[in-house]
Design a protein around this motif. Structure first.
Motif, PDB file in Angstrom:
ATOM      1  N   THR A  19       0.974  -1.117  -0.075  1.00 51.86           N
ATOM      2  CA  THR A  19       0.036   0.010  -0.054  1.00 51.86           C
ATOM      3  C   THR A  19       0.877   1.259   0.103  1.00 51.86           C
ATOM      4  O   THR A  19       0.537   2.230  -0.645  1.00 51.86           O
ATOM      5  CB  THR A  19      -0.837  -0.171   1.150  1.00 51.86           C
ATOM      6  N   ILE A  20       1.806   1.364   0.763  1.00 50.17           N
ATOM      7  CA  ILE A  20       2.908   2.418   0.789  1.00 50.17           C
ATOM      8  C   ILE A  20       3.333   2.719  -0.384  1.00 50.17           C
ATOM      9  O   ILE A  20       3.607   3.820  -0.877  1.00 50.17           O
ATOM     10  CB  ILE A  20       3.913   2.253   1.848  1.00 50.17           C
ATOM     11  N   LYS A  21       3.887   1.394  -1.260  1.00 52.99           N
ATOM     12  CA  LYS A  21       4.419   1.664  -2.519  1.00 52.99           C
ATOM     13  C   LYS A  21       3.273   2.120  -3.518  1.00 52.99           C
ATOM     14  O   LYS A  21       3.872   3.159  -4.185  1.00 52.99           O
ATOM     15  CB  LYS A  21       5.139   0.417  -2.894  1.00 52.99           C
ATOM     16  N   GLN A  22       2.344   1.934  -3.301  1.00 58.01           N
ATOM     17  CA  GLN A  22       1.437   2.376  -4.424  1.00 58.01           C
ATOM     18  C   GLN A  22       1.078   3.955  -3.907  1.00 58.01           C
ATOM     19  O   GLN A  22       1.068   4.600  -5.090  1.00 58.01           O
ATOM     20  CB  GLN A  22      -0.109   1.562  -4.143  1.00 58.01           C
ATOM     21  N   TYR A  23       0.844   4.523  -2.797  1.00 59.86           N
ATOM     22  CA  TYR A  23       0.890   5.595  -2.552  1.00 59.86           C
ATOM     23  C   TYR A  23       2.175   6.297  -3.133  1.00 59.86           C
ATOM     24  O   TYR A  23       2.110   7.484  -3.548  1.00 59.86           O
ATOM     25  CB  TYR A  23       0.554   5.919  -1.178  1.00 59.86           C
ATOM     26  N   PHE A  82       4.947  10.504  -6.175  1.00 61.07           N
ATOM     27  CA  PHE A  82       6.014  10.713  -7.114  1.00 61.07           C
ATOM     28  C   PHE A  82       5.671  11.398  -8.483  1.00 61.07           C
ATOM     29  O   PHE A  82       6.204  12.236  -8.855  1.00 61.07           O
ATOM     30  CB  PHE A  82       6.844   9.362  -7.411  1.00 61.07           C
ATOM     31  N   ILE A  83       4.417  10.849  -9.179  1.00 62.02           N
ATOM     32  CA  ILE A  83       3.875  11.372 -10.248  1.00 62.02           C
ATOM     33  C   ILE A  83       3.388  12.725  -9.904  1.00 62.02           C
ATOM     34  O   ILE A  83       3.721  13.839 -10.816  1.00 62.02           O
ATOM     35  CB  ILE A  83       2.745  10.409 -10.686  1.00 62.02           C
ATOM     36  N   ALA A  84       2.772  12.803  -8.591  1.00 61.74           N
ATOM     37  CA  ALA A  84       2.199  14.398  -8.397  1.00 61.74           C
ATOM     38  C   ALA A  84       3.329  15.162  -8.234  1.00 61.74           C
ATOM     39  O   ALA A  84       3.354  16.407  -8.533  1.00 61.74           O
ATOM     40  CB  ALA A  84       1.239  13.971  -7.152  1.00 61.74           C
ATOM     41  N   HIS A 115       6.365  14.972  -9.755  1.00 58.49           N
ATOM     42  CA  HIS A 115       6.839  15.269 -10.878  1.00 58.49           C
ATOM     43  C   HIS A 115       5.969  16.252 -11.640  1.00 58.49           C
ATOM     44  O   HIS A 115       6.589  17.205 -12.457  1.00 58.49           O
ATOM     45  CB  HIS A 115       6.864  13.925 -11.642  1.00 58.49           C
ATOM     46  N   LEU A 116       4.769  16.236 -11.537  1.00 59.34           N
ATOM     47  CA  LEU A 116       4.019  17.083 -12.469  1.00 59.34           C
ATOM     48  C   LEU A 116       3.594  18.566 -11.714  1.00 59.34           C
ATOM     49  O   LEU A 116       3.792  19.647 -12.426  1.00 59.34           O
ATOM     50  CB  LEU A 116       2.367  16.514 -12.641  1.00 59.34           C
ATOM     51  N   LEU A 117       3.850  18.692 -10.319  1.00 59.83           N
ATOM     52  CA  LEU A 117       3.662  19.929  -9.567  1.00 59.83           C
ATOM     53  C   LEU A 117       5.031  20.550  -9.440  1.00 59.83           C
ATOM     54  O   LEU A 117       4.954  21.955  -9.231  1.00 59.83           O
ATOM     55  CB  LEU A 117       3.232  19.703  -8.206  1.00 59.83           C
ATOM     56  N   GLY A 118       6.086  19.817  -9.500  1.00 61.19           N
ATOM     57  CA  GLY A 118       7.310  20.272  -8.927  1.00 61.19           C
ATOM     58  C   GLY A 118       7.362  20.494  -7.635  1.00 61.19           C
ATOM     59  O   GLY A 118       6.513  20.255  -6.845  1.00 61.19           O
ATOM     60  N   ASP A 119       9.043  20.405  -7.066  1.00 61.44           N
ATOM     61  CA  ASP A 119       9.133  20.505  -5.494  1.00 61.44           C
ATOM     62  C   ASP A 119       9.478  21.750  -4.988  1.00 61.44           C
ATOM     63  O   ASP A 119      10.424  22.246  -4.424  1.00 61.44           O
ATOM     64  CB  ASP A 119      10.364  19.543  -5.311  1.00 61.44           C
ATOM     65  N   GLY A 120       8.176  22.443  -5.007  1.00 60.31           N
ATOM     66  CA  GLY A 120       8.088  23.821  -4.445  1.00 60.31           C
ATOM     67  C   GLY A 120       7.478  23.908  -3.119  1.00 60.31           C
ATOM     68  O   GLY A 120       6.835  22.985  -2.664  1.00 60.31           O
ATOM     69  N   PRO A 121       7.591  25.134  -2.518  1.00 56.13           N
ATOM     70  CA  PRO A 121       6.751  25.334  -1.280  1.00 56.13           C
ATOM     71  C   PRO A 121       5.251  25.016  -1.401  1.00 56.13           C
ATOM     72  O   PRO A 121       4.692  25.315  -2.464  1.00 56.13           O
ATOM     73  CB  PRO A 121       6.941  26.823  -1.018  1.00 56.13           C
ATOM     74  N   VAL A 122       4.614  24.354  -0.537  1.00 55.72           N
ATOM     75  CA  VAL A 122       3.443  23.993  -0.592  1.00 55.72           C
ATOM     76  C   VAL A 122       2.388  25.227  -0.612  1.00 55.72           C
ATOM     77  O   VAL A 122       1.319  25.299  -1.347  1.00 55.72           O
ATOM     78  CB  VAL A 122       2.798  23.029   0.770  1.00 55.72           C
ATOM     79  N   SER A 123       2.760  26.511   0.064  1.00 57.38           N
ATOM     80  CA  SER A 123       1.971  27.483  -0.165  1.00 57.38           C
ATOM     81  C   SER A 123       2.046  28.296  -1.680  1.00 57.38           C
ATOM     82  O   SER A 123       0.883  28.893  -1.608  1.00 57.38           O
ATOM     83  CB  SER A 123       2.838  28.751   0.687  1.00 57.38           C
ATOM     84  N   SER A 124       2.774  27.782  -2.326  1.00 59.75           N
ATOM     85  CA  SER A 124       2.715  28.182  -3.832  1.00 59.75           C
ATOM     86  C   SER A 124       1.588  27.459  -4.744  1.00 59.75           C
ATOM     87  O   SER A 124       1.395  27.783  -5.608  1.00 59.75           O
ATOM     88  CB  SER A 124       3.936  28.218  -4.560  1.00 59.75           C
ATOM     89  N   LEU A 125       1.101  26.297  -4.185  1.00 58.43           N
ATOM     90  CA  LEU A 125       0.162  25.635  -4.973  1.00 58.43           C
ATOM     91  C   LEU A 125      -1.085  26.197  -4.777  1.00 58.43           C
ATOM     92  O   LEU A 125      -1.542  26.543  -3.737  1.00 58.43           O
ATOM     93  CB  LEU A 125       0.022  24.140  -4.185  1.00 58.43           C
ATOM     94  N   ASN A 126      -2.102  26.157  -5.873  1.00 57.12           N
ATOM     95  CA  ASN A 126      -3.319  26.696  -5.828  1.00 57.12           C
ATOM     96  C   ASN A 126      -4.109  25.739  -6.950  1.00 57.12           C
ATOM     97  O   ASN A 126      -3.748  24.852  -7.664  1.00 57.12           O
ATOM     98  CB  ASN A 126      -3.241  28.261  -6.406  1.00 57.12           C
ATOM     99  N   HIS A 127      -5.324  26.460  -7.253  1.00 55.77           N
ATOM    100  CA  HIS A 127      -6.338  25.679  -8.353  1.00 55.77           C
ATOM    101  C   HIS A 127      -5.785  25.398  -9.566  1.00 55.77           C
ATOM    102  O   HIS A 127      -5.902  24.522 -10.314  1.00 55.77           O
ATOM    103  CB  HIS A 127      -7.483  26.493  -8.369  1.00 55.77           C
ATOM    104  N   THR A 128      -4.866  26.531  -9.979  1.00 51.79           N
ATOM    105  CA  THR A 128      -4.197  26.577 -11.690  1.00 51.79           C
ATOM    106  C   THR A 128      -3.341  25.167 -11.371  1.00 51.79           C
ATOM    107  O   THR A 128      -3.368  24.576 -12.658  1.00 51.79           O
ATOM    108  CB  THR A 128      -3.764  27.426 -11.643  1.00 51.79           C
ATOM    109  N   HIS A 129      -2.885  24.743 -10.408  1.00 48.50           N
ATOM    110  CA  HIS A 129      -1.792  23.658 -10.323  1.00 48.50           C
ATOM    111  C   HIS A 129      -2.646  22.189 -10.685  1.00 48.50           C
ATOM    112  O   HIS A 129      -2.302  21.323 -11.187  1.00 48.50           O
ATOM    113  CB  HIS A 129      -1.084  23.384  -9.108  1.00 48.50           C
ATOM    114  N   ASP A 130      -4.164  22.310 -10.141  1.00 52.21           N
ATOM    115  CA  ASP A 130      -4.894  21.207 -10.581  1.00 52.21           C
ATOM    116  C   ASP A 130      -5.411  21.071 -12.286  1.00 52.21           C
ATOM    117  O   ASP A 130      -5.163  19.900 -12.538  1.00 52.21           O
ATOM    118  CB  ASP A 130      -6.413  21.338  -9.789  1.00 52.21           C
TER     119      ASP A 130
END
Length: 190
Positions: free
Chosen positions: A154-158, A163-165, A167-182
């Motif tokens: 289960t942990i490996k599946q998560y 990992f995919i998320a 890769h798609l979002l980038g490894d930035g601060p969580v505060s920089s995430l918003n609806h446009t990232h979705d």
């Protein structure tokens, strides 16, 4: 100097006080019958339940309206868009406390006590993790669930999904995430 977190928290409390006083004033605007009181109590239970569900589902519609109404009623100028988004989120989390105060027949002066229960003062290091980067939070999430006894499969599946998320979002601060990232994630994966 007051932190941004404290500023948002204080502003959210003012909005909650404002809405509470408006609801109470509306109810007290005229004498009510017992059946009206019972209906009002039923509605308060319903509204509280809906507010809790909205907070869990991140449905900010009601909170956005409350914040907008507050700034219009008080003729205050709203904060910058990023701060406004955080304020709306904070208000969303506090809205159920309004209905709880009304259900408990709490006057406006004592709602502060209820807000303290609804939102305990954070201990050092437990303020919002918005300055942490996404990979840190993902690692912490996986470690926590491993300690809870999740199966390795289960942990490996998560881990794969995260990992995919990442890769798609980038490894930035969580505060920089918003609806446009979705939206970007949807288009990238389509």
């Amino acid at each position: 100097m007051v932190s941004t977190y404290e500023t948002i928290k204080n502003q959210a409390r003012k909005i909650i006080h404002h809405y509470h006083s408006m609801e109470l004033a509306d109810w007290q605007s005229r004498p009510r019958t017992m059946s009206e009181y019972e209906l009002w109590m039923d509605l308060l239970h319903l509204f509280k339940s809906q507010a809790i569900e909205a907070s869990r589902l991140n449905d900010l519609t009601q909170s956005q309206q409350l914040v907008q109404d507050y700034f219009e009623d008080t003729t205050s100028s709203p904060p910058s868009p990023p701060t406004l988004d955080k304020l709306v989120r904070k208000v969303c989390d506090l809205v159920p406390s309004i209905y709880q105060a009304l259900l408990n027949n709490k006057p406006l002066e004592s709602i502060e006590e209820l807000l303290q229960v609804a939102e305990p003062t954070p201990k050092q290091g437990t303020e919002p993790a918005s300055e942490k980067v996404l990979s840190e939070l993902m690692d912490a999430y996986l470690s926590e669930n491993q300690l809870k006894g999740w199966k390795m499969r289960t942990i490996k599946q998560y881990e794969h999904s995260l990992f995919i998320a990442l890769h798609l979002l980038g490894d930035g601060p969580v505060s920089s995430l918003n609806h446009t990232h979705d939206i970007h994630m949807i288009y990238r994966t389509s």
